[in-house]
Scaffold this active site. Structure first.
Site, PDB file in Angstrom:
ATOM      1  N   ASP A   1       1.074  -0.628   0.313  1.00  0.00           N
ATOM      2  CA  ASP A   1       0.524   0.140   0.496  1.00  0.00           C
ATOM      3  C   ASP A   1       0.888   1.322  -0.282  1.00  0.00           C
ATOM      4  O   ASP A   1       2.331   1.220   0.178  1.00  0.00           O
ATOM      5  CB  ASP A   1      -0.986  -0.138   1.605  1.00  0.00           C
ATOM      6  CG  ASP A   1      -1.986  -1.027   0.584  1.00  0.00           C
ATOM      7  OD1 ASP A   1      -2.419  -1.207  -0.505  1.00  0.00           O
ATOM      8  OD2 ASP A   1      -2.540  -0.907   2.301  1.00  0.00           O
TER       9      ASP A   1
ATOM     10  N   ARG B   1      -2.572  -1.658  -7.974  1.00  0.00           N
ATOM     11  CA  ARG B   1      -3.859  -1.313  -8.132  1.00  0.00           C
ATOM     12  C   ARG B   1      -3.791   0.295  -7.721  1.00  0.00           C
ATOM     13  O   ARG B   1      -2.945   0.976  -7.434  1.00  0.00           O
ATOM     14  CB  ARG B   1      -3.732  -1.586  -6.086  1.00  0.00           C
ATOM     15  CG  ARG B   1      -4.953  -1.180  -5.888  1.00  0.00           C
ATOM     16  CD  ARG B   1      -5.349  -0.588  -4.638  1.00  0.00           C
ATOM     17  NE  ARG B   1      -5.454  -2.202  -3.929  1.00  0.00           N
ATOM     18  CZ  ARG B   1      -4.970  -2.252  -2.615  1.00  0.00           C
ATOM     19  NH1 ARG B   1      -4.349  -1.333  -1.700  1.00  0.00           N
ATOM     20  NH2 ARG B   1      -4.488  -3.446  -2.172  1.00  0.00           N
TER      21      ARG B   1
END
Length: 328
Positions: free
Chosen positions: A131, A179
């Site tokens: 992330d 992502r």
């Protein structure tokens, strides 16, 4: 609503409030958007989503980690969850914040921790997503990713559309699983787009770029149905296979739309955070969409009139705090 967004981002970065929240369990609506506090209840949540035809990416919540023992504890929590998911045969992969496992302590220490997580995940054929957080950690995080890619094929990352250099990063990582998000941190206009229109345009551009210029799997992470439907029209014109992409949404948000996309034959992955360190995550969700104040209010009262009034009062109170700060 820009001022309200800034208030919630400020709250998310308050370490005192983050520490206090760990003592009270899931409160103020957070239980609606966090999958559980421990392994057992979180596994039940993941299993339920799998039974609805959705895959999962799980996030062991935790920020402001500045102690080696605490970072190692969080690393071990992630490894434990990976092993339990393998044991249960669930369709899930990991999302890991490098700041949680030592990025702000020592880069080598963090690198060794993420390698241990990746080694465990590789044994179970699991993908791990790194992330992205704020801009201050971006360069370090990408340096770690670049080194990991020399050794691992089960790691990817996140690219945030509001950064001016987002398209450059998308092209650099066009051949790995990535992502794509709009971005959830407060960044200055010297680094990032500020208006919704500019961010949306950048977001659609990086989606198109990753889908057509490389061979990496594309995770399109948004609740914005305008962007999603626009992307689907583009995918149709380009004859892009459904196995090249997925949509991702946060647990607890737009459940009906998630189910609708699954019914239409598209891959849906739900981002499920879990753990006791829920506060910063929840505040950023309120910052992204201040209407989510309703989650807080509904957890405190069932009265519709009180719910409406309390939500409005919360916004007004936030504005008052800003005015007071400016005057001082």
């Amino acid at each position: 609503m820009g001022v309200v967004r800034d208030i919630f981002i400020g709250l998310s970065e308050n370490k005192i409030l983050n520490d206090a929240s760990k003592q009270v369990g899931l409160r103020f609506g957070a239980q609606k958007v966090v999958g559980g506090t421990g392994v057992k209840d979180t596994l039940n949540c993941l299993r339920d989503l799998n039974n609805q035809g959705m895959s999962v990416t799980f996030d062991n919540l935790g920020e402001f980690i500045s102690d080696r023992k605490e970072a190692e504890k969080e690393k071990n929590n992630i490894i434990k969850m990976i092993k339990e998911i393998q044991k249960e045969g669930l369709d899930a992969h990991a999302s890991v914040k490098l700041s949680q496992i030592g990025l702000n302590i020592d880069e080598t220490f963090c690198y060794n921790n993420i390698k241990e997580i990746l080694d465990t995940a590789k044994e179970t054929n699991m993908f791990v997503n790194l992330d992205m957080e704020n801009y201050l950690s971006k360069e370090q995080s990408l340096n770690i990713l670049d080194n990991l890619l020399e050794e691992y094929d089960n790691v990817g990352t996140v690219i945030q559309a509001y950064f001016y250099d987002a398209k450059k990063d998308v092209r650099k990582y066009k051949n790995i699983r990535t992502r794509l998000v709009k971005g959830a941190y407060k960044e200055p206009d010297t680094l990032a787009y500020q208006s919704k229109a500019d961010i949306d345009q950048s977001y659609f551009e990086i989606i198109k770029t990753h889908l057509v210029e490389g061979n990496g799997f594309t995770s399109i992470a948004t609740h914005d149905h305008h962007i999603i439907e626009k992307t689907l029209r583009f995918i149709e014109t380009q004859n892009i296979s459904k196995d090249k992409f997925e949509f991702q949404m946060l647990y607890g948000f737009r459940k009906d739309y998630q189910q609708d996309l699954v019914a239409r034959g598209y891959n849906m992955c739900v981002y499920v955070p879990y753990g006791t360190d829920w506060y910063a995550y929840f505040m950023r969700r309120l910052a992204e969409r201040p209407q989510n104040l309703n989650l807080v209010v509904k957890s405190l009262t069932s009265s519709k009139k009180v719910q409406a009034g309390a939500a409005a009062a919360a916004v007004i109170a936030g504005l008052a705090l800003v005015r007071k700060a400016v005057k001082n």
